[in-house]
Design an enzyme around this catalytic site. Structure first.
Site, PDB file in Angstrom:
ATOM      1  N   SER A 274     -20.134 -42.179   2.568  1.00 47.62           N
ATOM      2  CA  SER A 274     -21.264 -43.097   2.456  1.00 47.62           C
ATOM      3  C   SER A 274     -20.786 -44.543   2.578  1.00 47.62           C
ATOM      4  O   SER A 274     -20.242 -44.924   3.615  1.00 47.62           O
ATOM      5  CB  SER A 274     -22.010 -42.835   1.143  1.00 47.62           C
TER       6      SER A 274
ATOM      7  N   ASP B 167     -29.782 -34.665   4.329  1.00 43.80           N
ATOM      8  CA  ASP B 167     -29.433 -35.903   3.642  1.00 43.80           C
ATOM      9  C   ASP B 167     -30.660 -36.828   3.633  1.00 43.80           C
ATOM     10  O   ASP B 167     -31.141 -37.239   4.687  1.00 43.80           O
ATOM     11  CB  ASP B 167     -28.273 -36.565   4.385  1.00 43.80           C
TER      12      ASP B 167
ATOM     13  N   HIS C 214     -26.571 -35.410   0.662  1.00 43.74           N
ATOM     14  CA  HIS C 214     -25.641 -36.535   0.619  1.00 43.74           C
ATOM     15  C   HIS C 214     -24.597 -36.413  -0.494  1.00 43.74           C
ATOM     16  O   HIS C 214     -23.727 -37.272  -0.614  1.00 43.74           O
ATOM     17  CB  HIS C 214     -26.431 -37.833   0.416  1.00 43.74           C
TER      18      HIS C 214
END
Length: 286
Positions: free
Chosen positions: A149, A228, A261
């Site tokens: 991320s 996600d 995620h």
């Protein structure tokens, strides 16, 4: 190393350690985690964590030590931002989860008041990574970088901004075009200022498209979950894919149905990332 050992734990024949030290680049104490495999390190993988995370998050949740032990990889996990009273007192440092503490974005801020302590780029590249490499007896030819991320953004940008600093590169659900997404626009405006001309130097897709030659001939591995919730608005893997195609950089962008995620996804793909780095370091992978 001039580091204070906080704790250490046996792990798959090696040792997981947690440290703190007085950072000259940050001007405040910083913390990091370091896993050393049994028999000593043959290579080093730097893993940068995402928003709200610390040096403990990937270390404790990803389950990377078992494969790292088999491959002879040391794992270096820095914290995600400066911390402490001096940072908490800054206006806006604790008001939101995607800016300030836990959200350093792996760059050197140029805007007050962040420019005094938020120097994550210089901290990693000029201080922490070189010191750990020296301690382990390794160099760039045996050092790779990865992240998740915001940390995927950091891994991509630090690798592209510092040619030759890393032999291998990967990312998991990275913020691939921060100049286009709310997370990135908020961070860049706060840390770098409203002048968008300064932003491409910290945007992985822009940096990739501007590379004079293919930076990673062995390819870059990126994994992205299709469940996600941040994919469409925040991550833009297609922008990185297009930039890589523009310069002929091999990108192994794997899209996974049903994965979100979080760390269940990271734990599901981390072995492949460790093997990817070990192979490019010339280590024996499985």
């Amino acid at each position: 190393m001039n580091f204070e050992l906080i704790s250490e734990h046996g792990s798959f024949g090696g040792v997981q350690r947690f440290y703190r030290h007085a950072s000259q680049q940050i001007g405040l104490p910083m913390r990091f985690a370091l896993y050393v495999p049994p028999g000593g390190a043959k290579g080093l993988l730097v893993f940068l964590a995402g928003l709200t995370c610390t040096e403990e998050t990937f270390t404790m949740k990803a389950g990377a030590q078992r494969r790292a032990a088999e491959l002879g990889l040391a794992l270096l996990m820095p914290d995600t931002s400066p911390r402490g009273e001096a940072v908490s007192a800054l206006p806006g440092a604790t008001e939101s989860w995607d800016f300030g503490i836990g959200a350093g974005f792996y760059l050197d801020a140029t805007q007050a008041p962040w420019d005094r302590h938020f120097r994550m780029d210089s901290y990693l590249m000029k201080e922490l990574i070189p010191q750990v490499q020296a301690e382990l007896g390794l160099d760039a030819a045996r050092t790779g970088i990865s992240g998740h991320s915001m940390g995927g953004h950091g891994a991509l940008t630090l690798a592209l901004r510092n040619p030759g600093a890393f032999v291998s590169l990967s990312a998991i659900a990275p913020i691939a075009a921060p100049s286009r997404c709310p997370w990135g626009v908020k961070a860049f405006t706060g840390y770098l200022g409203a002048d968008r001309d300064a932003w491409p130097a910290h945007d992985a897709s822009a940096l990739m498209a501007a590379q004079p030659r293919v930076p990673y001939p062995g390819g870059i591995l990126v994994d992205q979950g299709l469940a996600d919730k941040f994919l469409v608005e925040q991550l833009y893997p297609e922008a990185l894919e297009s930039a890589c195609a523009t310069i002929g950089q091999d990108l192994f962008l794997r899209r996974h149905d049903g994965y979100d995620h979080g760390y269940y996804f990271i734990a599901s793909v981390i072995d492949d990332h460790l093997i990817h780095h070990a192979r490019q370091m010339g280590l024996q992978g499985r």
